[in-house]
Design an enzyme around this catalytic site. Structure first.
Site, PDB file in Angstrom:
ATOM      1  N   ASP A 103       0.843  -1.093  -0.034  1.00  0.00           N
ATOM      2  CA  ASP A 103      -0.183  -0.097   0.021  1.00  0.00           C
ATOM      3  C   ASP A 103       1.021   1.274  -0.154  1.00  0.00           C
ATOM      4  O   ASP A 103       1.785   1.427  -0.864  1.00  0.00           O
ATOM      5  CB  ASP A 103      -1.015   0.125   1.052  1.00  0.00           C
ATOM      6  CG  ASP A 103      -1.889   1.138   1.261  1.00  0.00           C
ATOM      7  OD1 ASP A 103      -3.098   0.918   0.599  1.00  0.00           O
ATOM      8  OD2 ASP A 103      -1.857   1.865   1.817  1.00  0.00           O
ATOM      9  N   TYR A 235      -1.828  11.200   2.416  1.00  0.00           N
ATOM     10  CA  TYR A 235      -2.535  11.417   1.216  1.00  0.00           C
ATOM     11  C   TYR A 235      -2.780  12.952   0.860  1.00  0.00           C
ATOM     12  O   TYR A 235      -2.848  13.423  -0.434  1.00  0.00           O
ATOM     13  CB  TYR A 235      -4.223  10.917   1.532  1.00  0.00           C
ATOM     14  CG  TYR A 235      -4.428   9.268   1.568  1.00  0.00           C
ATOM     15  CD1 TYR A 235      -4.609   8.824   0.429  1.00  0.00           C
ATOM     16  CD2 TYR A 235      -4.241   8.874   2.831  1.00  0.00           C
ATOM     17  CE1 TYR A 235      -4.689   7.504   0.622  1.00  0.00           C
ATOM     18  CE2 TYR A 235      -4.164   7.539   2.738  1.00  0.00           C
ATOM     19  CZ  TYR A 235      -4.573   6.948   1.600  1.00  0.00           C
ATOM     20  OH  TYR A 235      -4.750   5.502   1.928  1.00  0.00           O
ATOM     21  N   HIS A 300      -6.995  -6.705  -0.617  1.00  0.00           N
ATOM     22  CA  HIS A 300      -5.959  -5.542  -0.533  1.00  0.00           C
ATOM     23  C   HIS A 300      -4.972  -5.864   0.611  1.00  0.00           C
ATOM     24  O   HIS A 300      -3.715  -6.029   0.386  1.00  0.00           O
ATOM     25  CB  HIS A 300      -6.559  -4.402  -0.086  1.00  0.00           C
ATOM     26  CG  HIS A 300      -5.564  -3.280  -0.019  1.00  0.00           C
ATOM     27  ND1 HIS A 300      -4.816  -2.648  -1.278  1.00  0.00           N
ATOM     28  CD2 HIS A 300      -5.339  -2.444   1.067  1.00  0.00           C
ATOM     29  CE1 HIS A 300      -4.172  -1.779  -0.965  1.00  0.00           C
ATOM     30  NE2 HIS A 300      -4.418  -1.505   0.593  1.00  0.00           N
TER      31      HIS A 300
END
Length: 322
Positions: A103, A235, A300
């Protein structure tokens, strides 16, 4: 857990918590969102038993590592800087090490290879391929145009906004929503209806066999104490990273690489990603890409869902370089 040692290392102006076990060549494990060193617990135990020294930090902003207040303290340069200084501190006798990322950790591992290939002997990355961004427009502009403003990366941009909504729902619910997410499509966080749930009548969550209540409680405790802001700040630097990375436009990743992704991973189903991975783009950007493995029926959070299989892949790939 089974002899895993914990310590704090001063790196790049912050105190970084590190979990480690074993002796031998170092494997640096880099986690993603919303995770911790704990997501590598199975691999730490497995690889340390096979002659490696497993080193897994909490990244800045996470767990027991410091969380600087400034959003601009979470760029790719800060994260990679932390990792380089960590390696200098914990493995001063090893010129280069093995790296495994997942990730956001995979993205930072790509950047570690881009900035400091001398530090990386070989890389096994999970979930996120090396995707050179278009220089025509910032990435968040593309995400917003394609998915809309409710796309989770877009919802994360306004400081304090999503944290307040997370607080209303509660840390446990948020952790469970993310770690059990198995839809091979985008995470949408509409205001007042996060993950498609009404705040008043949320859908029940059943934990998969690979994630226990004890596991969840570890994450919940750490995120309750630290908050989500540090991780979300990664982010908030997506467009800033895009600007900072302009000098590396067109550069290749020049270390040996193996890549693994689940066929139900939301990243694998982002627009153009499958085609990039399988139709030559990935190999062009990463010339020493040795193998791509797509695990069927896997989502994921692959390090936990297929813990033994991932440990075996790591061992089989890295042993050729020892």
């Amino acid at each position: 857990m089974e002899g895993i040692e914990h310590k704090t290392v001063r790196v790049n102006g912050i105190n970084m918590h590190v979990a480690e076990k074993g002796q031998g060549p170092v494997i640096l494990f880099i986690h993603g969102f919303p995770e911790l060193w704990y997501s590598w617990r199975h691999q730490i135990i497995a690889l340390s038993a096979l002659g490696y020294r497993a080193v897994a930090p909490d990244l800045r902003g996470y767990g027991d590592t410091d969380a600087p207040d400034s959003i601009t303290s979470y760029t790719c340069f800060h994260i990679v800087g932390d990792l380089v200084e960590l390696l200098d501190a914990v493995a001063p006798d090893q010129d280069n090490v093995f790296v495994v990322g997942h990730d956001w950790g995979a993205l930072m591992a790509w950047y570690l290879c881009l900035f400091r290939p001398d530090k990386v002997k070989a890389l096994l990355n999970l979930s996120v391929p090396y995707l050179p961004f278009s220089r025509q427009f910032p990435p968040l502009d593309g995400y917003r145009a394609f998915y809309g403003n409710d796309y989770y990366m877009c919802r994360f941009q306004e400081p304090g906004d999503i944290e307040a909504e997370f607080a209303d729902i509660g840390t446990e619910r948020i952790v469970k929503e993310f770690l059990t997410y198995r839809v091979p499509g985008p995470i949408m966080l509409a205001k007042g209806k996060l993950f498609g749930n009404s705040a008043d009548t949320p859908n029940p969550i059943t934990l998969p066999s690979w994630l226990s209540e004890e596991d969840v409680n570890y994450y919940v405790t750490k995120f309750h104490n630290k908050g989500f802001t540090g991780g979300i700040n990664f982010y908030r630097n997506i467009n800033r990273n895009w600007e900072l990375l302009a000098p590396w436009n067109g550069c290749e990743i020049k270390v040996p690489v193996k890549f693994i992704v689940g066929d139900q991973d939301l990243v694998y189903h982002m627009p153009g990603v499958k085609e990039f991975i399988h139709n030559g783009g990935f190999k062009k950007a990463v010339p020493l890409l040795e193998q791509v493995v797509v695990l069927q029926g896997v989502g994921h959070f692959i390090t936990m869902e297929k813990a033994d299989e991932i440990s075996n892949h790591i061992y089989d790939f890295f042993r050729q370089f020892v």
